[in-house]
Scaffold this motif. Structure first.
Motif, mmCIF file in Angstrom:
data_model
loop_
_atom_site.group_PDB
_atom_site.id
_atom_site.type_symbol
_atom_site.label_atom_id
_atom_site.label_comp_id
_atom_site.label_asym_id
_atom_site.label_seq_id
_atom_site.Cartn_x
_atom_site.Cartn_y
_atom_site.Cartn_z
ATOM 1 N N SER A 301 0.983 -1.241 -0.022
ATOM 2 C CA SER A 301 0.041 0.198 0.027
ATOM 3 C C SER A 301 0.612 1.256 -0.049
ATOM 4 O O SER A 301 0.159 2.385 0.160
ATOM 5 N N TYR A 308 -2.562 9.227 -1.389
ATOM 6 C CA TYR A 308 -3.485 9.709 -0.420
ATOM 7 C C TYR A 308 -3.055 10.858 0.337
ATOM 8 O O TYR A 308 -3.907 11.893 0.563
ATOM 9 N N ARG A 316 -11.419 10.934 -4.436
ATOM 10 C CA ARG A 316 -12.775 10.753 -5.071
ATOM 11 C C ARG A 316 -12.588 11.579 -6.346
ATOM 12 O O ARG A 316 -12.292 12.544 -6.223
ATOM 13 N N GLU A 344 -7.497 -1.891 -6.559
ATOM 14 C CA GLU A 344 -8.493 -1.748 -5.629
ATOM 15 C C GLU A 344 -8.721 -0.997 -4.675
ATOM 16 O O GLU A 344 -9.776 -0.296 -3.957
ATOM 17 N N ALA A 345 -7.661 -0.560 -3.913
ATOM 18 C CA ALA A 345 -7.605 0.724 -3.012
ATOM 19 C C ALA A 345 -8.009 1.951 -3.542
ATOM 20 O O ALA A 345 -8.738 2.876 -2.961
ATOM 21 N N TRP A 347 -9.868 2.183 -6.302
ATOM 22 C CA TRP A 347 -11.144 2.208 -6.544
ATOM 23 C C TRP A 347 -12.127 2.391 -5.242
ATOM 24 O O TRP A 347 -13.206 3.102 -5.090
ATOM 25 N N ASP A 348 -11.721 1.737 -4.219
ATOM 26 C CA ASP A 348 -12.284 1.879 -2.993
ATOM 27 C C ASP A 348 -12.263 3.284 -2.250
ATOM 28 O O ASP A 348 -13.403 3.796 -1.809
ATOM 29 N N ALA A 349 -11.615 4.126 -2.799
ATOM 30 C CA ALA A 349 -11.270 5.495 -2.226
ATOM 31 C C ALA A 349 -12.000 6.405 -3.404
ATOM 32 O O ALA A 349 -11.991 7.624 -3.244
ATOM 33 N N GLY A 350 -12.526 5.768 -4.566
ATOM 34 C CA GLY A 350 -13.566 6.554 -5.342
ATOM 35 C C GLY A 350 -12.684 7.192 -6.582
ATOM 36 O O GLY A 350 -13.117 8.043 -7.275
ATOM 37 N N TYR A 368 -10.659 -8.511 -14.038
ATOM 38 C CA TYR A 368 -11.698 -7.395 -13.463
ATOM 39 C C TYR A 368 -13.045 -7.222 -14.235
ATOM 40 O O TYR A 368 -13.926 -6.417 -14.294
ATOM 41 N N ASP A 373 -14.514 2.123 -13.743
ATOM 42 C CA ASP A 373 -13.497 2.820 -13.347
ATOM 43 C C ASP A 373 -11.920 2.246 -13.693
ATOM 44 O O ASP A 373 -10.942 2.507 -12.846
#
Ligand code: NAD
Length: 443
Positions: A301, A308, A316, A344-345, A347-350, A368, A373
């Motif tokens: 990560s 981030y 987002r 995947e992280a 996408w989870d975060a928008g 996938y 996205d």
């Protein structure tokens, strides 16, 4: 020599083609009928440099054939090589169902002496289990006098250079205590043993363990340098300088000390976990292996965390250009690839992703499917256009030299997050881009 190979995956197909190339007659069996048909039609299921030509040439020459007919294939070879998968089971230990199925099939069909060669990566003691199972089945068939042996012959090829590795192996480990089996295995590998002695014969359990110890050592080197890289960021040092400084010591060496986003692929993650489980089964606490795995999970990560933080905790609506999807260059394999954890992280975060990989695009699509996205782009430049940042995940050769002016113009925000430390931070900064590598100070 006539050979039968079970499992036409990365190991089975490459090894079968290389054995056919030196003159052996190889029949490959797989339960995947579609894969077998495609191979008969000349369609190679995986990308591996040099493999396509090798398979086609040897298939055309009649030395390499493909079938789903296990019974007929078993008749063909005295040596039966088993190269089927050993994926992680639910608890992380190696799932032996495919390996057992192959041994059982051979036991049910054999009518002449056979040597079952276990090429898959299997926990210590597996060959003993296979021997017991084959013996039971032969007994049920009233054929307990039929000679057979189970030999361990782990595979050390590297995806991305698998053909070359099989053509010129560093070592050929053979686990057996039977002089007959040893002699036959020596004959099998004689063509690869001409330059100097590469065959190392040992007891079966040591051969099985050698494979795990080798992969765990390599995984340890990667987790070690990744830990040093994280520490270097805190301490104001540059891991790339440190890497050269320590690699120059021949006891350490330059191999496998490149920091990154963690190891992936079909082997290191599952083999480290499986050895931890094996250790648990004998009530041994493998503290170092656990730390290696933990560091690797965290490492996957790091790129996400950097982005981030850079974007103030809100991703987002942002789009990230990803260069590299395969777990390493020169393969299309995305099993446990760091790119997957990253995407995947995101996408989870928008956020969304526009990605390019020279070989793994079809595999990514398989995994996938179609989603809004994820945009799979035909070129590395197309992935960049209008993206909020570039993220480099795999060190494919054609990412190494790039036009930073082009990058700056194409990106909506001129920032690069590079998990492979491909560029000189000062050069990137001179072209007006922000640059975040692994284990180095931001530029
Ligand atoms: P893979 O998943 O690519 O291929 C396995 C193949 O076995 C598949 O085609 C599957 O259909 C077939 N199969 C399953 N059950 C079968 C059966 N009963 N009869 C015939 N075929 C059957 O796997 P892989 O990556 O080639 O790995 C195989 C083994 O080699 C594993 O134990 C792995 O840990 C080890 N290994 C892999 C590598 C690598 O780089 N991939 C390197 C060294 C060792």
């Amino acid at each position: 020599m006539n050979l039968t190979v079970f499992g036409i995956g990365y190991v089975g197909l490459v090894q079968a083609a290389v054995l056919a190339e030196v003159g052996h007659n190889v029949i490959c069996v797989d339960v995947d009928a579609e894969k077998v048909q495609r191979l008969k039609d000349g369609i190679i299921p995986i990308f591996e440099p040099g493999l396509e030509d090798l398979v086609k040439e040897n298939h055309a020459a009649g030395r390499l054939t493909f079938t789903t007919d296990a019974a007929a294939a078993i008749k063909h070879g005295r040596i039966q090589i088993s190269a089927v998968g050993t994926p992680p089971g639910e608890d992380g230990s190696a799932d032996l169902k495919y390996v057992l199925a192959v041994a059982e099939t051979i036991a049910k069909e054999m009518t002449e002496p056979k040597i079952i060669v276990s090429k898959s990566t299997v926990p210590v003691g597996t060959c003993d289990k296979l021997r017991k199972r084959v013996g039971e089945i032969l007994k049920m068939r009233g054929l307990e006098v039929l000679e057979f042996d189970v030999v361990s012959n782990p595979e050390f090829l590297k995806e991305g250079s698998a053909v070359a590795d099989c053509q010129r192996p560093d070592r050929i480990v053979i686990g057996t205590q039977s002089p007959v089996s040893e002699q036959l295995m020596r004959e099998l590998y004689e063509p690869f043993n001409r330059h100097h002695e590469k065959i190392i014969v040992m007891d079966i359990r040591s051969a099985e363990f050698t494979k795990y110890a080798a992969n765990c050592m390599l995984a340890t080197k990667i987790s070690f340098i990744n830990e040093m890289a994280c520490l270097a960021e805190h301490l104001g040092a540059d891991i790339e300088e440190v890497r050269k400084g320590i690699g120059s010591d021949p006891r350490i060496g330059y191999h496998f000390i490149y920091p990154g986003a963690g190891y992936g692929g079909s082997c290191f993650p599952k083999d480290v976990r499986a050895l931890i489980k094996t250790a648990e089964s004998v009530k041994f606490d493998a503290t170092m292996l656990k730390a290696v795995e933990q560091r690797n999970n965290t490492q996957k990560s790091v790129l996400f965390d950097k982005a981030y933080q850079y974007f103030g905790g809100d991703l987002r609506g942002k789009r990230f250009a990803l260069w590299g999807l395969a777990f390493k260059p020169n393969t299309d394999d995305m099993r446990e690839a760091p790119s997957r954890v990253l995407m995947e992280a995101l996408w989870d975060a928008g956020a969304s992703v526009s990605a390019y990989d020279p070989e793994a695009m079809a595999e990514c699509q398989n995994i996938y499917g179609q989603r809004d996205d994820l945009l799979l782009c035909g070129t590395k430049e197309a992935a960049l256009r209008g993206a909020d940042a570039l993220m480099i995940v795999t060190e494919w050769k054609n990412f190494r030299a790039t036009s930073f002016d082009m990058l700056r113009e194409a990106l909506a925000t001129p920032v690069i997050f590079d998990a492979r430390n491909l560029y000189n931070p000062k050069t990137v900064a001179r072209h007006g881009l922000e640059y975040f590598g692994i284990g180095r100070q931001a530029a």
